[in-house]
Motif scaffolding. Structure first.
Motif, short mmCIF file in Angstrom:
data_model
loop_
_atom_site.label_atom_id
_atom_site.label_comp_id
_atom_site.label_asym_id
_atom_site.label_seq_id
_atom_site.Cartn_x
_atom_site.Cartn_y
_atom_site.Cartn_z
N ALA A 1 15.56 0.43 7.61
CA ALA A 1 14.44 0.06 6.74
C ALA A 1 13.16 0.04 7.56
CB ALA A 1 14.69 -1.31 6.10
N GLY A 2 12.19 0.86 7.16
CA GLY A 2 10.91 0.91 7.86
C GLY A 2 10.68 2.24 8.54
N HIS B 1 11.39 4.05 3.57
CA HIS B 1 10.00 3.70 3.89
C HIS B 1 9.20 3.54 2.60
CE1 HIS B 1 6.50 3.18 6.32
NE2 HIS B 1 5.92 4.29 5.95
N SER B 2 8.31 2.56 2.59
CA SER B 2 7.59 2.22 1.36
C SER B 2 6.46 3.19 1.03
CB SER B 2 7.01 0.80 1.47
OG SER B 2 6.11 0.72 2.58
N THR C 1 11.61 0.60 -1.17
CA THR C 1 11.90 -0.40 -0.17
C THR C 1 13.32 -0.92 -0.37
OG1 THR C 1 11.05 -2.20 -1.55
CG2 THR C 1 9.49 -1.12 -0.04
N SER D 1 14.66 -0.46 -4.05
CA SER D 1 13.82 -0.97 -5.13
C SER D 1 13.83 -0.09 -6.36
CB SER D 1 12.37 -1.12 -4.62
OG SER D 1 11.87 0.12 -4.13
N TRP E 1 16.90 -3.48 10.29
CA TRP E 1 15.61 -3.88 9.71
C TRP E 1 14.49 -3.64 10.71
CZ3 TRP E 1 14.35 -5.03 4.85
CH2 TRP E 1 13.07 -5.53 4.62
N ALA F 1 11.14 -3.14 9.22
CA ALA F 1 10.10 -3.01 8.19
C ALA F 1 9.05 -4.10 8.30
CB ALA F 1 10.74 -3.01 6.80
#
Length: 545
Positions: free
Chosen positions: A279-280, A317-318, A350, A362, A374, A376
């Motif tokens: 994540a990130g 990634h957001s 995300t 999400s 993690w 992020a």
């Protein structure tokens, strides 16, 4: 609370101005040319180590660039590594003596204020850089008494954490003991329980013992911690990459997943064991997924029941592209490299939740995975029980960035300063926007805050912090990287060599540089280790339904 007198404004002001100016000159001409230098054990030992370092560097570069043309294996060139080590160690002391210039002239110590106590909370880049600058100023400020407080007794070179997690570098080689990094600074390994700015004391706990540490000036350099955003199941099931313990745990976790998958007959379960979600998509996340990809594929030879195409890597990634800090061309290059190697990108979404078997995104997609890393984002480390000033509150831990003025003094206080990721520092080079939380900023903030503390003690005027970032470097795995330095952009093998060279140069201490370079050289010859040493993280037990 009014300002406390810090000495006269006559001779003391001249002393402060001279000390800080001479300290800055020493920083440019003397030891401070490296980011976080260590005093060499001796001239001879330092020369031998530096010579061996150059020898291994030459061998590694020639092996990487000329190996395809030589038509031989890296293992066949291993004897030449020993030759380069011996030759470099032999000629190193002579070369170092020939290149060593005149040292910065030391002024005689002058009378200054009475004994002044400075306490630095935090042993990261900002705190250690401040302590090192105070040590450089000691010849002109012998009345300084500096104490560094940290929960761990080593400085962690965080840019190489992903290398540790990937098994490329031994964990101990990227951590420098704080007592060696700051030999003329008092060190306290303790947990900070609170700060009393009225009495000017810090409350500490060392083991089971409680103690109180007085100060005249306090420097907050507590850094940041991963921000898990209170998402359901993330804290219990995600792994972070912020400490040496995290890196060791992540490496063993991945190897453990391969061990499980190699014995799993159920295809669906094998899929879960072999899916790795990060994540990130910033620098930390991109480095993490590239390092995990290299680790898994470099050790697959040991797991005969796992095919090369089975491991799955997903980067979440957001934003609409990874590495938003880089320019479009380099970011697109990085994305293309990762995708070409088999890394799946999930952009514009995300992580919403996680459990031991699934990562929920999400947009509703469920990824069957038993590994979530993690990367992020972070949040400032809490400043426990701190108060005074518009940026700090009494009676509770403050877990937001502490606002400071351009001289790095906490707003509303005359004796508390803050640097690093835990401070919101105006970036004068970008018209007052906050400085980004990078090591290159924290190191220079530490130097500036030390100069300004001395200036404040002697009645001189503190100077505002100014720094324009040098650039960004991100490894992409398999001898490839993306680098942007002062507007110049590099990619591929040249960028990878540049990345390793710059980080090797910035790594504190010649011993650590040599050890890391040897780790990299050995990696070219021998496979990575798969021994489980730290143990796997066990997911939190699930409540019975």
């Amino acid at each position: 609370m009014g300002r406390r007198s810090e000495g006269g404004v006559g001779d003391d002001a001249n002393l402060g101005t001279r000390a800080t100016r001479t300290g800055r000159q020493a920083g440019r001409e003397g030891q401070a040319t490296g980011d976080l230098p260590l005093p060499p054990p001796s001239a001879l030992a330092s020369g031998v180590i530096d010579g061996m370092l150059v020898g291994v560097l030459v061998w590694a570069i020639l092996t990487v660039t000329l190996l395809p043309a030589l038509g031989t294996s890296a293992a066949g060139l291993f004897p030449t590594l020993l030759v380069c080590l011996g030759a470099g160690g032999t000629v190193g002391p002579g070369l170092q003596a020939a290149l060593r210039g005149g040292r910065a002239r030391r002024l005689p110590a002058a009378a200054g204020p009475s004994r002044r106590r400075v306490v630095i909370l935090g042993g990261g880049f900002g705190g250690v850089s401040a302590a090192r600058r105070f040590e450089q100023l000691l010849p002109w400020t012998p009345w300084l008494d500096v104490t560094l407080v940290s929960r761990r007794n080593y400085l962690l070179f965080t840019p190489m954490l992903a290398e540790v997690a990937a098994g490329s570098v031994e964990a101990g080689n990227v951590g420098v003991p704080l007592r060696a990094a700051c030999p003329r600074t008092r060190f306290r390994r303790a947990e900070v329980l609170g700060v009393d700015p009225d009495r000017r004391v810090v409350h500490l706990r060392s083991g089971d013992a409680l103690e109180t540490l007085p100060y005249d000036h306090l420097v907050l350099a507590l850094g940041a911690v991963p921000n898990l955003r209170d998402l359901p199941g993330v804290a219990a099931n995600a792994l972070t990459l912020a400490t040496l313990e995290d890196a060791r745990l992540l490496r063993d976790h991945v190897v453990g997943r391969l061990e499980q998958a190699d014995q799993e007959p159920d295809p669906a379960e094998r899929r879960r064991w072999l899916t790795f979600v990060v994540a990130g998509g910033g620098f930390a996340g991109t480095e993490a997924v590239a390092s995990l990809f290299d680790l898994v594929h470099s050790v697959l030879r040991y797991f005969p029941h796992i095919r090369a195409g089975e491991p799955r890597f997903v980067l979440v990634h957001s934003r609409d592209r990874i590495l938003p800090e880089l320019g479009d061309r380099l970011a697109d290059y990085a994305s293309g490299k990762l995708v070409a190697r088999g890394v799946e990108l999930r952009l514009g979404v995300t992580v919403a939740a996680a459990d031991p078997d699934t990562v929920l995104l999400s947009d509703g997609e469920r990824l069957p995975a038993r590994t979530l890393v993690w990367a992020a984002g972070t949040r400032p480390s809490p400043v426990p029980g701190t108060a005074v000033g518009s940026g700090l509150q009494r009676g509770a831990a403050v877990d937001r960035a502490v606002p400071v003025d351009p001289t790095l003094r906490v707003r509303g206080s005359d004796h508390i300063w803050a640097v690093g990721d835990g401070a919101r520092i105006p970036d004068l080079a970008r018209r007052g926007a906050a400085c980004p939380p990078t090591a290159q900023h924290a190191i220079r903030q530490g130097r500036t805050v030390a100069d300004n503390v001395v200036a404040s003690m002697t009645g001189a005027a503190p100077e505002p912090f100014r720094f324009r970032r040098l650039g960004f470097l991100v490894p992409l795995g398999r001898q490839s990287a993306a680098v942007e330095l002062r507007g110049l952009r590099f990619s591929g093998l040249p960028a990878w060599l540049l990345w390793r060279g710059i980080y090797l140069w910035k790594l504190p201490g010649p011993q650590n540089r040599l050890r890391v370079l040897l780790d990299w050289a050995i990696e070219l010859v021998f496979p990575r280790e798969i021994a489980l040493t730290a143990g796997e993280r066990r997911p939190a037990p699930q409540a019975a339904k």
